[in-house]
Design a protein around this motif. Structure first.
Motif, mmCIF file in Angstrom:
data_model
loop_
_atom_site.group_PDB
_atom_site.id
_atom_site.type_symbol
_atom_site.label_atom_id
_atom_site.label_comp_id
_atom_site.label_asym_id
_atom_site.label_seq_id
_atom_site.Cartn_x
_atom_site.Cartn_y
_atom_site.Cartn_z
ATOM 1 N N ILE A 136 52.018 47.137 31.919
ATOM 2 C CA ILE A 136 50.548 48.150 31.108
ATOM 3 C C ILE A 136 51.030 48.671 30.093
ATOM 4 O O ILE A 136 51.985 48.961 29.945
ATOM 5 C CB ILE A 136 51.076 49.420 32.489
ATOM 6 N N GLU A 170 34.260 26.967 37.325
ATOM 7 C CA GLU A 170 34.658 27.868 36.439
ATOM 8 C C GLU A 170 35.705 27.893 36.267
ATOM 9 O O GLU A 170 36.148 28.479 34.870
ATOM 10 C CB GLU A 170 34.620 28.783 37.578
ATOM 11 N N GLU A 171 36.875 26.728 36.146
ATOM 12 C CA GLU A 171 37.733 25.960 35.825
ATOM 13 C C GLU A 171 37.519 25.890 34.506
ATOM 14 O O GLU A 171 38.632 25.787 33.589
ATOM 15 C CB GLU A 171 38.670 25.662 36.381
ATOM 16 N N PRO A 206 37.591 27.974 30.441
ATOM 17 C CA PRO A 206 38.544 29.418 30.709
ATOM 18 C C PRO A 206 39.703 28.230 30.380
ATOM 19 O O PRO A 206 40.507 28.361 29.846
ATOM 20 C CB PRO A 206 38.743 29.557 31.981
ATOM 21 N N LYS A 207 40.047 26.554 31.485
ATOM 22 C CA LYS A 207 41.589 25.804 30.960
ATOM 23 C C LYS A 207 41.430 25.668 29.063
ATOM 24 O O LYS A 207 42.171 25.822 29.093
ATOM 25 C CB LYS A 207 41.336 24.712 31.825
ATOM 26 N N ASP A 260 41.437 40.060 46.476
ATOM 27 C CA ASP A 260 40.418 39.299 47.492
ATOM 28 C C ASP A 260 39.170 38.530 47.274
ATOM 29 O O ASP A 260 39.093 37.544 48.006
ATOM 30 C CB ASP A 260 39.646 40.108 48.299
ATOM 31 N N LYS A 261 38.634 38.455 46.041
ATOM 32 C CA LYS A 261 37.845 37.532 45.235
ATOM 33 C C LYS A 261 38.440 36.608 45.216
ATOM 34 O O LYS A 261 37.540 35.386 44.716
ATOM 35 C CB LYS A 261 37.143 38.578 44.251
ATOM 36 N N GLU A 316 31.213 44.470 51.760
ATOM 37 C CA GLU A 316 32.169 44.070 51.527
ATOM 38 C C GLU A 316 33.792 45.021 51.339
ATOM 39 O O GLU A 316 34.005 46.122 51.316
ATOM 40 C CB GLU A 316 32.830 43.547 50.178
ATOM 41 N N TYR A 319 44.154 39.810 29.027
ATOM 42 C CA TYR A 319 44.589 38.260 29.424
ATOM 43 C C TYR A 319 45.354 37.229 27.881
ATOM 44 O O TYR A 319 46.250 37.050 28.172
ATOM 45 C CB TYR A 319 43.253 37.822 29.188
ATOM 46 N N TYR A 370 38.991 39.308 33.498
ATOM 47 C CA TYR A 370 39.462 38.622 32.529
ATOM 48 C C TYR A 370 40.167 37.573 32.982
ATOM 49 O O TYR A 370 41.350 38.102 32.844
ATOM 50 C CB TYR A 370 38.799 38.597 31.106
ATOM 51 N N LYS A 414 23.316 40.775 52.321
ATOM 52 C CA LYS A 414 22.949 41.009 50.794
ATOM 53 C C LYS A 414 23.427 39.644 50.970
ATOM 54 O O LYS A 414 24.204 38.850 51.077
ATOM 55 C CB LYS A 414 24.195 41.600 50.446
ATOM 56 N N ASP A 448 28.430 48.223 46.540
ATOM 57 C CA ASP A 448 28.324 48.381 47.859
ATOM 58 C C ASP A 448 28.754 50.307 48.482
ATOM 59 O O ASP A 448 27.874 50.142 49.409
ATOM 60 C CB ASP A 448 29.216 47.210 48.921
ATOM 61 N N THR A 502 20.554 44.804 57.646
ATOM 62 C CA THR A 502 20.933 45.051 55.850
ATOM 63 C C THR A 502 21.497 43.972 55.682
ATOM 64 O O THR A 502 23.125 43.589 56.139
ATOM 65 C CB THR A 502 21.784 45.951 55.237
ATOM 66 N N TYR A 535 26.258 51.743 49.972
ATOM 67 C CA TYR A 535 24.976 51.655 51.260
ATOM 68 C C TYR A 535 25.860 53.190 52.055
ATOM 69 O O TYR A 535 26.250 53.361 53.470
ATOM 70 C CB TYR A 535 24.979 50.654 51.952
ATOM 71 N N MET A 589 26.326 46.673 58.734
ATOM 72 C CA MET A 589 25.926 46.765 57.896
ATOM 73 C C MET A 589 27.031 46.253 57.318
ATOM 74 O O MET A 589 28.637 46.319 57.593
ATOM 75 C CB MET A 589 26.554 48.435 56.951
ATOM 76 N N GLU A 590 26.013 45.124 56.284
ATOM 77 C CA GLU A 590 26.864 43.866 55.709
ATOM 78 C C GLU A 590 27.468 44.441 54.454
ATOM 79 O O GLU A 590 27.099 44.170 53.304
ATOM 80 C CB GLU A 590 26.399 42.866 55.576
ATOM 81 N N GLU A 644 41.034 32.591 33.933
ATOM 82 C CA GLU A 644 40.390 31.334 33.877
ATOM 83 C C GLU A 644 39.693 31.618 35.060
ATOM 84 O O GLU A 644 39.872 31.965 35.981
ATOM 85 C CB GLU A 644 42.006 30.350 34.465
ATOM 86 N N GLY A 645 38.248 30.844 34.784
ATOM 87 C CA GLY A 645 36.614 31.028 35.630
ATOM 88 C C GLY A 645 36.793 32.001 35.705
ATOM 89 O O GLY A 645 35.992 32.611 36.568
ATOM 90 N N ARG A 672 24.020 36.511 48.272
ATOM 91 C CA ARG A 672 24.764 36.616 46.907
ATOM 92 C C ARG A 672 24.096 35.592 46.833
ATOM 93 O O ARG A 672 25.030 34.806 45.344
ATOM 94 C CB ARG A 672 26.387 35.986 47.406
ATOM 95 N N TRP A 714 51.090 54.411 22.337
ATOM 96 C CA TRP A 714 51.268 55.153 22.959
ATOM 97 C C TRP A 714 51.546 56.826 22.943
ATOM 98 O O TRP A 714 51.871 57.216 21.100
ATOM 99 C CB TRP A 714 52.311 55.582 24.235
#
Lengths: 113, 296
Positions: free
Chosen positions: B121, A87-88, A91-92, B84-85, B40, B287, B16, A11, B54, A9, B57, B37-38, B18-19, A13, A112
């Protein structure tokens, strides 16, 4: 002799790549297999793994471009950086807008409960 | 300074910055044992998870998130997935339901286990307030209705001496958009009996599309969906009015946000404000809080 296939499989992107791939109706396997054969003639699996370990997906992409197009004067691009730069832009501006807007005040602790 | 607004809901997690405007299902699972199996993978302390879409799967290895306790426990997995993204951030602003203040310190330490960023938070609802009030004149008082996957949070707020304060807040459990899906399920005739046995998340996808394909045949469920939405909004509106009483009656503006806001027209809430892409309102507001707190 019967042919045995191993199903995988994948995927995709990249939307543009995906759209074109769909047009390959029934040719997907032979196209991908041929590309992989060419790739494995030019590089080793361990090289790809090392590229991923050191620079992630963009490292793998760069290595493949470099291997596939050696001597063809095609400059590898770092697609991740290109994506972030693109993409920047908006948003900047948004960030600047937020900074110049009057600051809202709220009794956060009171929210709260 | 890179600020991330992170809204971890029971249905989807929204980010959300910048970018970045990104959402994924708040779902996780252990990865399947198939090297081909690919998917992430998110690695936390040597333990690997599959996150978001994912997980389909790896459905047999799925970890359920039924309550805020599991949400707090697995929040670092979702944050790590985002890091990571999109790389590192200096400040992560996120929220918890107003009645979950006791979980703040554990959420803080869990999130800090995967990031060096400062973590802020705040109570949910503040995000929507900051998102809307920073772009729209909502007067000096408002009711914020956040229609989520399982729950609906309502907060009545007022501005006194330029400071927004909470007047009243309620959480309606099991009144989220899944209720509309359940109503649709109840309404389906016997010939669609198969759908009645589907899991809620499968049926939610069908609800969103308003159609389903069974054995290659496309079935239009638009009429059932529309009727279910109408009934749901009526039930929700009367319940909200009953719970908030005077706070609702005298209010200048009603703000409806969250993913469920797509289904609730302004007409149902009088002077209603539905922010653009309402499911991102909370994350956008987090944000804004982060950017403004950074500006002193």
């Amino acid at each position: 002799m019967s042919l045995e296939y191993k199903a995988i499989t994948v995927k995709l992107r990249n939307k543009e790549v995906y759209k074109k791939y769909r047009l390959l109706f029934r040719l997907g396997r032979v196209v991908i297999e041929s590309l992989l054969e060419i790739l494995f003639e030019k590089t080793e699996v361990v090289e790809l793994q090392n590229a991923f370990l050191s620079d992630g997906e963009s490292g793998v992409k760069e290595l493949i471009r470099a291997k596939m197009f050696t001597g063809q004067n095609i400059e590898p691009t770092n697609s991740k950086e290109a994506f972030i730069k693109q993409e920047e832009v908006l948003p900047k501006v948004q960030e600047l807008e937020q900074k110049t807007k009057p600051k809202l005040k709220s009794d956060m602790q009171g929210f709260w409960g | 300074m890179r600020v991330l607004g992170l809204d971890i809901g029971f249905g989807h997690t929204k980010c959300y910055s910048e970018g970045i405007k990104f959402k994924f299902p708040t779902q996780l699972a252990y990865p399947p044992d198939d090297p081909n199996m690919e998917v992430e993978r998110v690695n936390i302390g040597g333990r690997e998870y599959v996150v978001g879409r994912d997980t389909k799967y790896a459905s047999s290895y799925r970890i359920e998130i039924p309550t805020v306790i599991e949400l707090v426990q697995y929040a670092p997995v979702f944050l790590k997935y985002v890091l990571d993204k999109f790389g590192k951030f200096d400040l992560v602003v996120t929220g918890l339901p107003p009645n979950a203040k006791s979980h703040v310190s554990s959420l803080n330490s869990n999130l800090k286990s995967v990031t060096d960023a400062e973590v802020l938070i705040i109570p949910q609802g503040i995000g929507i307030l900051y998102d809307v009030a920073s772009t729209t004149d909502i007067g000096d008082d408002a009711v914020i209705i956040d229609i989520g996957y399982n729950t609906v949070d309502c907060i009545a707020v007022e501005k006194s001496e330029d400071v927004w304060k909470k007047k009243r807040g309620i959480t309606l459990e099991n009144f989220g958009i899944m209720k509309a899906v359940e109503i649709m399920r109840e309404m389906l005739p016997e010939k669609y009996g198969l759908l009645k046995n589907w899991s809620a998340s499968c049926l939610l996808e069908t609800f969103e599309r308003g159609a389903v394909s069974i054995d290659g045949e496309k079935i239009d469920l638009g009429a059932y969906k529309n009727e279910a939405i109408q009934r749901y909004v009526e039930i929700l509106l009367t319940k909200t009015k009953q719970e908030l009483k005077d706070s609702f009656r005298d209010v200048a503006t009603v703000v409806v946000a969250g993913g469920g806001a797509y289904y609730v027209g302004k007409k149902y809430f009088g002077q209603g404000v539905i922010p653009e892409e309402p499911e991102f309102s909370q994350a956008r507001g987090y944000y804004v809080v982060g950017i403004q707190s950074n500006n002193g």
